[in-house]
Design an enzyme around this catalytic site. Structure first.
Site, PDB file in Angstrom:
ATOM      1  N   ASP A 126      39.451  43.075  31.978  1.00  0.00           N
ATOM      2  CA  ASP A 126      39.358  43.333  30.535  1.00  0.00           C
ATOM      3  C   ASP A 126      40.536  44.143  30.012  1.00  0.00           C
ATOM      4  O   ASP A 126      40.441  44.790  28.975  1.00  0.00           O
ATOM      5  CB  ASP A 126      38.046  44.035  30.195  1.00  0.00           C
ATOM      6  CG  ASP A 126      37.881  45.372  30.891  1.00  0.00           C
ATOM      7  OD1 ASP A 126      38.687  45.669  31.790  1.00  0.00           O
ATOM      8  OD2 ASP A 126      36.939  46.115  30.548  1.00  0.00           O
ATOM      9  N   GLU A 127      41.659  44.097  30.735  1.00  0.00           N
ATOM     10  CA  GLU A 127      42.855  44.809  30.300  1.00  0.00           C
ATOM     11  C   GLU A 127      44.094  43.945  30.512  1.00  0.00           C
ATOM     12  O   GLU A 127      44.177  43.204  31.497  1.00  0.00           O
ATOM     13  CB  GLU A 127      43.040  46.103  31.091  1.00  0.00           C
ATOM     14  CG  GLU A 127      41.974  47.144  30.880  1.00  0.00           C
ATOM     15  CD  GLU A 127      42.211  48.353  31.774  1.00  0.00           C
ATOM     16  OE1 GLU A 127      42.568  49.418  31.235  1.00  0.00           O
ATOM     17  OE2 GLU A 127      42.064  48.205  32.996  1.00  0.00           O
TER      18      GLU A 127
ATOM     19  N   ASP B 247      42.867  46.623  25.620  1.00  0.00           N
ATOM     20  CA  ASP B 247      41.614  46.933  26.308  1.00  0.00           C
ATOM     21  C   ASP B 247      40.478  46.248  25.541  1.00  0.00           C
ATOM     22  O   ASP B 247      40.179  46.607  24.407  1.00  0.00           O
ATOM     23  CB  ASP B 247      41.409  48.447  26.356  1.00  0.00           C
ATOM     24  CG  ASP B 247      40.237  48.855  27.238  1.00  0.00           C
ATOM     25  OD1 ASP B 247      39.406  47.993  27.550  1.00  0.00           O
ATOM     26  OD2 ASP B 247      40.149  50.034  27.608  1.00  0.00           O
TER      27      ASP B 247
END
Length: 452
Positions: free
Chosen positions: A123-124, A28
């Protein structure tokens, strides 16, 4: 019971016969948009910064640096409030093309250490461990290598928190337990007691409405939830989701590892935009709607679909007096009270911009124009009832006016030089507005020289 899962055997929360290993890493990126801006602009590092959709006090921060978060400014904070908290805060209009580029660079850096199995959002990333990689010391070594690879290959401001767990659901939870730059592992032998201190809202899939529903059924804390047996969890959720969640929280592998349910064939695509102050007029909103359709039509062709339905949404800002006169009104996330209008039209399947623009004009002509509909601040255009090109049946009279060829020629030029290089005149006033925006659950695709 229909839909039941196999029931692993547990003792004291530990699945019998299950080794203490990690099967998944969930990566993350911390304050991703803000961290990208600080990487691109060294002078902004170690300073409070917020990324905003438009430069208006009424809109919301879509990302905040950790320096801003330390002051109480976070995603969803109104820009005007952020300025009150920190008059010197740096406000940046998001460069979403850059964020997409950085996401791809980060994925490449992660791939140097371990293959990326899933990308839930921009964003992961999720890595699935195999064999001896699952041994805790080796899994931790891989996680540390990923952190270093991102720093070396992408930039020192790009920090990430990594969760290690026996399934994807728990790995996601673990990645949120220590920020920024965290590394947390949840081993089967530690479960479920290792997560008993969390809030219900810390569970993926449990939002505000779900929490209220759980509270109404007597579940207010994680210990309340963890005290339920599998049948109790099934009754609580009234679906097999409860069975899955029961097993996930205890480290079990139910076969889908906490992954979201695979979507069916794509049903729609579209774009929406909160208008800047300069476009909050009838003419400005039409120009923006025109551009949104231009982008959606180009995507439609790039993704090889036809469409048979279009929906248009407009939201109109209201003064306090107008809102009071109307009684019950809605409030946008920016804090603007508004009324709304939407309409949908169906038509013969097509994919060329001119035909879709004809539909948009007809819908637009139906919009309300009364005194409380003079300040549009939000426009959305959605193409629905998508049909894959392979299933499209051409009409008896072919392509009128060679509209398909015209769109194809425009696409070739726009892919090479930028998607607004060739366009119809109606969108000219808004050519530079409505740039690509990133939903956190979707990564823009690069078409030609730009991301959309």
């Amino acid at each position: 019971m229909p839909g039941e899962l196999e029931i692993p055997e547990y003792r004291d929360g530990f699945r019998l016969g299950q080794a203490d290993r990690f099967s998944f890493l969930h990566i993350d990126l911390n304050s991703f948009f803000a961290s990208v801006e600080q990487q691109l602009h060294p002078e902004w590092r170690n300073r409070p910064l917020a990324v905003v959709p438009t430069m208006a006090d009424t809109t919301m921060c879509i990302a905040a640096s950790y320096e801003a978060k330390a002051l109480g400014i976070k995603t969803g904070t109104q820009v005007g409030k952020a300025k009150e908290i920190c008059p010197d805060i740096i406000l940046v209009a998001g460069s979403h093309t850059e964020y997409a580029k950085f996401s791809h660079r980060i994925a490449a850096a992660v791939e140097r250490c371990c293959p990326v199995a899933h990308t839930p959002s921009i964003d992961e990333m999720v890595c699935q461990l195999i064999g001896r990689e699952q041994e805790p010391p080796r899994a931790r070594k891989i996680a540390l290598e990923i952190k270093q690879a991102i720093k070396d290959d992408v930039g020192e401001t790009l920090r990430c928190s990594i969760g290690m767990a026996p399934n994807r659901y728990l790995a996601k939870i673990a990645s949120d337990m220590q920020k920024p730059d965290g590394l947390i592992g949840l081993l089967p032998s530690q479960l479920p007691r290792a997560i008993a201190h969390l809030e219900l809202r810390d569970l993926p899939g449990v939002g505000a409405k779900t929490e209220v529903r759980l509270n109404a059924k007597g579940i207010r804390t994680m210990p309340d939830l963890l005290a339920l047996d599998r049948q109790g969890m099934h009754r609580l959720w009234d679906s097999v989701w409860g069975d899955r969640l029961y097993h996930w929280l205890r480290g079990a592998d139910t076969g889908d590892d906490g992954a979201p349910v695979a979507p069916e064939v794509q049903k729609s695509l579209g774009h929406s935009h909160v208008l800047g102050p300069e476009h909050r007029s009838q003419e400005g909103s039409w120009a923006v709607a025109h551009k949104l359709l231009h982008k959606a039509a180009m995507r439609l062709r790039m993704e090889k679909f036809y469409t048979g339905s279009m929906a248009v949404t407009i939201k109109f800002a209201l003064t306090r007096e107008e809102a009071a006169a109307l009684g019950k009104t809605k409030q946008h996330t920016s804090g603007i009270k508004h009324s709304g209008w939407a309409m949908e039209a169906r038509f013969a399947d097509c994919q060329d911009t001119l035909s879709l623009l004809d539909v948009l004009r007809k819908l637009w002509a139906q919009r309300p124009v009364g005194p409380q509909c003079q300040k549009p601040f939000f426009v959305g255009v959605t193409l629905r009832d998508l049909v894959p090109e392979s299933e499209f049946q051409a009409g008896l009279f072919g392509d009128p006016d060679n509209r398909g060829n015209l769109s194809s020629t425009m696409d070739k030029l726009n892919l090479k030089f930028g998607h607004t290089t060739v366009h119809f005149a109606g969108m000219l006033p808004a050519r530079e507005s409505a740039p690509t925006r990133i939903a956190f659950t979707q990564i823009p695709v690069q078409y030609g020289v730009e991301f959309m």
